[in-house]
Design a protein around this motif. Structure first.
Motif, mmCIF file in Angstrom:
data_model
loop_
_atom_site.group_PDB
_atom_site.id
_atom_site.type_symbol
_atom_site.label_atom_id
_atom_site.label_comp_id
_atom_site.label_asym_id
_atom_site.label_seq_id
_atom_site.Cartn_x
_atom_site.Cartn_y
_atom_site.Cartn_z
ATOM 1 N N MET A 168 35.755 10.177 60.229
ATOM 2 C CA MET A 168 34.793 10.211 60.795
ATOM 3 C C MET A 168 33.742 11.247 61.304
ATOM 4 S SD MET A 168 34.531 6.604 63.369
ATOM 5 C CE MET A 168 33.267 6.424 63.314
ATOM 6 N N ASP A 170 30.298 13.352 62.479
ATOM 7 C CA ASP A 170 29.592 12.995 63.261
ATOM 8 C C ASP A 170 28.625 10.815 63.151
ATOM 9 O OD1 ASP A 170 28.451 15.378 63.106
ATOM 10 O OD2 ASP A 170 27.848 14.714 61.208
ATOM 11 N N GLN A 172 29.424 8.993 62.369
ATOM 12 C CA GLN A 172 29.204 7.763 60.811
ATOM 13 C C GLN A 172 31.432 7.753 60.068
ATOM 14 O OE1 GLN A 172 26.380 6.138 59.271
ATOM 15 N NE2 GLN A 172 25.912 6.534 61.487
#
Length: 189
Positions: A168, A170, A172
């Motif tokens: 991941m 940030d 996302q």
């Protein structure tokens, strides 16, 4: 992390469903849910009291099971060398009478004792020396085979025995794959 908070039901997920053993976790009481999950935290913390009360706060386990968990966590000899009080050894000032590595191994022994379905390892080796790191990783690999281990880590060697890795950035998802199939090989260089 938000996912960990959702798993422990500290925060409700806005979307999606979490299943544990095929059961929607929303159908479980908070007590039922938390009895299925344990955490090995980044910063090991112990409560003032006895070693026994830290490992088995609800007094649900026999001495033999507690000593077995301590043995698997490579702590039995350490505890026996520290005091003749055994499980009644006092833990003071949040565990300051134990090293950081020993406190982390106590947290690991607690996880082994409760036999949770899900073990969240939140950077369990970030504050320990390389020797303790190896002991923790070996113990997790050997003794937590029958449960789901969610390993939050930044050190790549901590992830080497994982079945799948979620990368991941940030908040996302960048990748989710087996370690040898990750496109972002930079994580393993």
């Amino acid at each position: 992390t938000l996912a960990t908070s959702a798993l422990f039901r500290f925060a409700r997920p806005a979307i999606g469903t979490i299943y544990i053993g095929g059961v929607d976790f929303k159908r479980l009481t908070t007590q039922q849910l938390r009895s299925l999950i344990t955490i090995i935290p980044q910063e090991p913390f112990l409560f003032n009291g006895t070693l026994r009360s830290n490992l088995d706060p609800f007094n649900q386990h026999e001495d033999s099971a507690i000593w077995d968990a301590l043995g698997k966590a490579h702590l039995r000899d350490i505890i026996e060398a520290k005091s003749q009080m055994g499980l009644e050894i006092q833990i003071t000032n949040g565990g300051n009478n134990f090293s950081v590595g020993e406190r982390q191994l106590i947290c690991l022994a607690r996880a082994l004792l409760v036999k949770a379905k899900i073990v969240v390892c939140d950077e369990p080796t970030s504050s320990v020396d390389h020797e303790t790191d190896a002991v923790i990783q070996q113990t997790i690999k050997q003794n937590l085979k029958d449960c789901t281990v969610l390993m939050i880590a930044h050190r790549t060697n901590t992830l080497s025995s994982c079945d799948k890795i979620l990368v991941m950035q940030d908040g996302q998802v960048l990748e989710f794959a087996e370690p040898n199939k990750l496109q972002s090989k930079v994580f393993f260089e």
